[in-house]
Scaffold this active site. Structure first.
Site, PDB file in Angstrom:
ATOM      1  N   SER A   1       0.827  -1.209   0.000  1.00  0.00           N
ATOM      2  CA  SER A   1       0.000   0.000   0.000  1.00  0.00           C
ATOM      3  C   SER A   1       0.863   1.262   0.000  1.00  0.00           C
ATOM      4  CB  SER A   1      -0.910   0.016   1.225  1.00  0.00           C
ATOM      5  OG  SER A   1      -1.684  -1.160   1.283  1.00  0.00           O
TER       6      SER A   1
HETATM    7  N1  SAH Z   1      -0.261  -5.295   4.080  1.00  0.00           N
HETATM    8  C1  SAH Z   1       0.474  -5.561   2.860  1.00  0.00           C
HETATM    9  C2  SAH Z   1      -0.291  -5.192   1.615  1.00  0.00           C
HETATM   10  C3  SAH Z   1      -1.236  -6.252   1.328  1.00  0.00           C
HETATM   11  S1  SAH Z   1      -1.998  -6.330  -0.256  1.00  0.00           S
HETATM   12  C4  SAH Z   1       1.814  -4.873   2.848  1.00  0.00           C
HETATM   13  O1  SAH Z   1       2.150  -4.166   3.798  1.00  0.00           O
HETATM   14  O2  SAH Z   1       2.564  -5.084   1.895  1.00  0.00           O
HETATM   15  C5  SAH Z   1      -3.289  -7.405   0.231  1.00  0.00           C
HETATM   16  C6  SAH Z   1      -2.862  -8.806   0.566  1.00  0.00           C
HETATM   17  O3  SAH Z   1      -4.014  -9.500   1.000  1.00  0.00           O
HETATM   18  C7  SAH Z   1      -2.313  -9.586  -0.624  1.00  0.00           C
HETATM   19  O4  SAH Z   1      -1.046 -10.081  -0.321  1.00  0.00           O
HETATM   20  C8  SAH Z   1      -3.325 -10.725  -0.800  1.00  0.00           C
HETATM   21  O5  SAH Z   1      -2.733 -11.934  -1.226  1.00  0.00           O
HETATM   22  C9  SAH Z   1      -3.900 -10.838   0.587  1.00  0.00           C
HETATM   23  N2  SAH Z   1      -5.214 -11.477   0.683  1.00  0.00           N
HETATM   24  C10 SAH Z   1      -6.284 -11.379  -0.121  1.00  0.00           C
HETATM   25  N3  SAH Z   1      -7.299 -12.114   0.352  1.00  0.00           N
HETATM   26  C11 SAH Z   1      -6.856 -12.702   1.485  1.00  0.00           C
HETATM   27  C12 SAH Z   1      -7.440 -13.588   2.432  1.00  0.00           C
HETATM   28  N4  SAH Z   1      -8.701 -14.022   2.324  1.00  0.00           N
HETATM   29  N5  SAH Z   1      -6.691 -13.982   3.481  1.00  0.00           N
HETATM   30  C13 SAH Z   1      -5.410 -13.559   3.634  1.00  0.00           C
HETATM   31  N6  SAH Z   1      -4.810 -12.713   2.767  1.00  0.00           N
HETATM   32  C14 SAH Z   1      -5.529 -12.293   1.708  1.00  0.00           C
END
Ligand code: SAH
Length: 219
Positions: free
Chosen positions: A61
């Site tokens: 993000s």
């Molecule tokens: N917090 C992260 C950004 C995450 S992007 C950072 O600091 O880099 C969102 C993430 O959520 C992705 O890696 C995606 O694979 C994950 N995601 C999507 N659906 C999910 C679920 N049901 N359970 C766990 N992770 C999930």
């Protein structure tokens, strides 16, 4: 400019200038080397005012969004925090600076491996990762003082609400893949209060209590 200088500028221009005033939070952003959480070829862009791709169609993000969400948790240092969507591990490292223990769930095993590598290389011992569907939370370690969801949910996932402790706060984006509302949810004496924070765009939360499948554009 060195990465340290770029990071300082990010804190001043993107966070402080936009109203992020919590000194503990700003210290954490000054400390965590964001460039180590992005692919090597994107390191020169690590401190820009944007989200960046991290592989598997996912993104780290925008720094301001990480700061805005984290600031709403009001962390003081004694909390146990659940993060859904570890992605690069950057948000988890920021949380590790500000809370007692961090539990982070990621559905893509390859990302989880990379995130865990980044976080342990920096020496954080208070972050615990697991692979799985985070819309179900991580019941073994519940209740949590704070929950942060970094992928967009269709609705408030019921299991996460159940795992939020009394007096706890959850921040999550709710809405369709095109655009969502960042929502703050508080549980006080069993009552749930919701407040809208800002509009935002996150990748979708997938799986049960999330979206059924990736949107057609997310290939
Ligand atoms: N917090 C992260 C950004 C995450 S992007 C950072 O600091 O880099 C969102 C993430 O959520 C992705 O890696 C995606 O694979 C994950 N995601 C999507 N659906 C999910 C679920 N049901 N359970 C766990 N992770 C999930």
């Amino acid at each position: 400019m060195t990465f340290d200088e770029q990071r300082e500028r990010m804190v001043q221009d993107q966070l402080r200038a936009r109203g992020i005033a919590d000194e503990r939070l700003l210290v954490a952003f000054r400390k965590v080397p964001r460039h180590l959480f992005v692919p090597l070829e994107l390191q020169p862009q690590a401190y820009t005012d944007h989200p960046l791709p991290i592989g598997a169609g996912q993104t780290i993000s925008q720094p301001y969004m990480v700061a805005l969400m984290t600031s709403r948790l009001g962390l003081q240092g004694h909390e146990r925090v659940l993060e859904i969507g570890a992605g690069s591990g950057y948000q988890a490292a920021i949380l590790a600076e500000l809370a007692l223990e961090v539990f982070s769930v990621e559905r893509v095993p390859e990302l989880l491996r990379i995130a865990a590598g980044h976080v342990s290389a920096l020496g954080y011992l208070n972050v615990h990762f697991t692979a799985g569907n985070g819309s179900l939370g991580w019941p073994e370690h519940a209740p949590y003082d704070a929950i942060l969801v970094t992928a967009a949910a269709p609705d408030l996932p019921e299991p996460l609400l159940a795992q939020l402790g009394d007096g706890g706060v959850m921040v999550l984006p709710i809405g369709p893949p095109e655009g969502q509302m960042l929502v703050e949810v508080r549980k006080q004496h069993g009552t749930i209060m919701q407040r809208e924070i800002a509009s935002c765009v996150f990748v979708p939360l997938l799986g049960r209590y999330g979206w059924a499948s990736p949107p057609a554009t997310d290939t």
